[in-house]
Design a protein around this motif. Structure first.
Motif, short mmCIF file in Angstrom:
data_model
loop_
_atom_site.label_atom_id
_atom_site.label_comp_id
_atom_site.label_asym_id
_atom_site.label_seq_id
_atom_site.Cartn_x
_atom_site.Cartn_y
_atom_site.Cartn_z
N SER A 55 0.83 -1.19 0.00
CA SER A 55 0.00 0.00 0.00
C SER A 55 0.88 1.26 0.00
O SER A 55 1.87 1.33 0.72
CB SER A 55 -0.88 -0.03 1.26
OG SER A 55 -1.78 1.02 1.19
N GLY A 56 0.54 2.19 -0.85
CA GLY A 56 1.24 3.48 -0.86
C GLY A 56 2.46 3.50 -1.77
O GLY A 56 3.18 4.51 -1.83
N LYS B 106 0.98 2.41 -7.06
CA LYS B 106 0.32 1.63 -8.11
C LYS B 106 -0.83 2.41 -8.74
O LYS B 106 -0.90 2.56 -9.97
CB LYS B 106 -0.21 0.29 -7.54
CG LYS B 106 0.86 -0.56 -6.86
CD LYS B 106 0.31 -1.88 -6.35
CE LYS B 106 -0.74 -1.77 -5.24
NZ LYS B 106 -0.24 -1.18 -3.98
N THR B 107 -1.74 2.87 -7.88
CA THR B 107 -2.91 3.59 -8.40
C THR B 107 -2.49 4.88 -9.10
O THR B 107 -3.00 5.22 -10.17
CB THR B 107 -3.90 3.90 -7.25
OG1 THR B 107 -4.40 2.65 -6.77
CG2 THR B 107 -5.05 4.77 -7.71
N MET B 108 -1.53 5.58 -8.52
CA MET B 108 -1.11 6.86 -9.12
C MET B 108 -0.48 6.62 -10.50
O MET B 108 -0.67 7.43 -11.41
CB MET B 108 -0.11 7.55 -8.19
CG MET B 108 0.01 9.02 -8.41
SD MET B 108 -1.55 9.91 -8.26
CE MET B 108 -1.65 10.05 -6.50
N HIS C 35 -2.44 -6.28 -4.91
CA HIS C 35 -1.65 -6.63 -3.73
C HIS C 35 -1.43 -8.14 -3.65
O HIS C 35 -0.69 -8.60 -2.80
CB HIS C 35 -2.51 -6.39 -2.47
CG HIS C 35 -2.62 -5.02 -2.02
ND1 HIS C 35 -3.59 -4.17 -2.45
CD2 HIS C 35 -1.88 -4.33 -1.11
CE1 HIS C 35 -3.46 -3.02 -1.82
NE2 HIS C 35 -2.44 -3.09 -1.01
N1 LIG Z 1 -3.68 13.74 -4.12
C1 LIG Z 1 -2.53 13.39 -3.58
N2 LIG Z 1 -1.64 14.32 -3.15
C2 LIG Z 1 -0.47 13.97 -2.61
N3 LIG Z 1 -0.07 12.70 -2.45
C3 LIG Z 1 -0.89 11.73 -2.83
C4 LIG Z 1 -2.16 12.01 -3.43
N4 LIG Z 1 -2.76 10.83 -3.70
C5 LIG Z 1 -1.90 9.85 -3.31
N5 LIG Z 1 -0.79 10.40 -2.78
C6 LIG Z 1 0.38 9.65 -2.28
O1 LIG Z 1 0.96 8.95 -3.33
C7 LIG Z 1 1.55 7.74 -2.87
C8 LIG Z 1 1.11 6.60 -3.76
O2 LIG Z 1 -0.28 6.37 -3.59
P1 LIG Z 1 -1.09 5.28 -4.42
O3 LIG Z 1 -2.52 5.49 -4.12
O4 LIG Z 1 -0.67 5.31 -5.83
O5 LIG Z 1 -0.61 3.91 -3.76
P2 LIG Z 1 -1.08 2.42 -4.05
O6 LIG Z 1 0.15 1.64 -4.35
O7 LIG Z 1 -2.17 2.40 -5.03
O8 LIG Z 1 -1.62 1.96 -2.62
P3 LIG Z 1 -2.86 1.03 -2.22
O9 LIG Z 1 -2.36 -0.37 -2.36
O10 LIG Z 1 -3.14 1.39 -0.81
O11 LIG Z 1 -4.00 1.34 -3.15
C9 LIG Z 1 1.13 7.59 -1.41
O12 LIG Z 1 2.21 7.98 -0.61
C10 LIG Z 1 -0.01 8.56 -1.28
O13 LIG Z 1 -0.07 9.07 0.03
#
Ligand SMILES: Nc1ncnc2c1ncn2[C@@H]1O[C@H](COP(=O)(O)OP(=O)(O)OP(=O)(O)O)[C@@H](O)[C@H]1O
Ligand SMILES: [Mg+2]
Length: 317
Positions: free
Chosen positions: A42-43, A46-48, A208
């Motif tokens: 998590s974090g 991936k989503t970004m 995940h």
């Molecule tokens: N709007 C935003 N502004 C600043 N930082 C952000 C924003 N959205 C996400 N982040 C940060 O970007 C990083 C990556 O987040 P992301 O959602 O891509 O993770 P992830 O791998 O998809 O996690 P998960 O498995 O929980 O879905 C994290 O540290 C998150 O806090």
């Protein structure tokens, strides 16, 4: 043939305390007609990464890349226009992707009308065919139903049918089975696999869950703290991971992994996205850490199709 090619993608948010690096350096190369896994805690971004591909990064985000290409087009300028035409999102929450006050028929028709000049009767035939293609029984009746009258698995199939209705050939599936029970989730994965085989779709499978990687992915990329740290055939990553992070993720899973198991926790936490990384990002948590790990790790290759970033040569303990 390569459909998606990304080199050194970063997504950064300016803030008072310095840049927030949601994605630091992601590389992806995805072949047409394949399912490519994007794995990590998590974090880790991936989503970004998926949002950047869809042209949906939040306001204020700064996207940069050395290469950011989809089917020969630069995503820097084309992401928004490719979304809903060539690229579609399948999210974790199908209910949120559907309009609660419109029937399935109306929502399918809205998509079909935007994407073709067919008359209404033909669009209805097309809607029935697409719902059937996603394994939904009784499609005629379904057209009259509202999303809340459908189970989560059925809703996810409708979302996939809508994606097909746009003509999209690249699906970004962000944890598409996380909200579904195990059996239904497995059926949705089987459906995606079938659509890839039958229609030549390409899927980026954000997950995940190592079971998901094992079940459907051809290749996979492991992310750590916004960085691609390993990329290769899914089977090789699952059975012989080269990066100590990938090895730790797998080793931390109990032997008798219950189906649907998420990534097991590794001690410690990923570095904060506001923290600059010098040397190896995983050094602080790595069981094999060495003094040299405070320097940037070199790219390594095992064969032509497996790469990782580490000071070790891939004989991870
Ligand atoms: N709007 C935003 N502004 C600043 N930082 C952000 C924003 N959205 C996400 N982040 C940060 O970007 C990083 C990556 O987040 P992301 O959602 O891509 O993770 P992830 O791998 O998809 O996690 P998960 O498995 O929980 O879905 C994290 O540290 C998150 O806090
Ligand atoms: Mg996510």
């Amino acid at each position: 043939m390569t459909l998606l090619e990304i080199k050194a993608l970063s997504v950064t948010f300016p803030s008072n305390t310095g840049p927030v690096q949601a994605v630091r350096r992601v590389d992806l190369q995805i072949e047409r007609g394949s399912i490519h896994g994007l794995i990590g805690e998590s974090g880790c971004g991936k989503t970004m990464t998926g949002m950047a591909l869809l042209g949906l990064a939040p306001q204020g985000a700064r996207i940069a890349a050395d290469v950011f290409r989809f089917d020969g087009m630069d995503l820097t300028t084309h992401a928004a226009s490719l979304r809903g035409r060539r690229i579609a999102l399948i999210s974790q929450d199908p209910a949120a992707a559907l309009n609660p006050v419109l029937t399935i028929g109306r929502q399918m028709d809205d998509v079909l009308r935007t994407h073709s000049a067919q008359p209404k009767a033909e669009r209805r035939v097309a809607a029935v065919a697409l719902l059937t293609a996603t394994g939904l029984a009784g499609p005629e009746l379904l057209l009259k139903r509202y999303p809340h009258q459908l189970s989560g698995g059925m809703q996810q199939r409708v979302v996939i049918a809508q994606a097909l209705a746009t003509g999209a050939d690249f699906l970004i599936a962000d944890e598409p089975t996380t909200a579904l029970d195990v059996t239904v989730g497995a059926q949705v994965l089987a459906l995606l696999r079938k659509l890839v085989a039958e229609r030549g779709l390409t899927v980026l499978m954000i997950t995940h869950d190592m079971d998901v990687v094992a079940a459907v992915c051809d290749r996979a990329t492991v992310l750590y703290a916004g960085l691609s740290v390993e990329e290769g055939p899914a089977r090789a990553i699952l059975t012989h991971p080269r990066h100590p992070y990938a090895a730790a993720l797998l080793a931390a899973l109990p032997d008798a992994v219950p189906h649907g198991q998420r990534l097991a926790a590794i001690e410690g936490r990923i570095p904060s996205p506001t923290q600059p990384i010098t040397g190896c990002a995983f050094a602080l948590r790595c069981p094999s850490v060495m003094p040299v790990c405070h320097e940037v790790p070199p790219p390594r290759r095992g064969g032509s199709d497996h790469g990782w970033l580490c000071h070790l040569d891939g004989q991870a303990p």
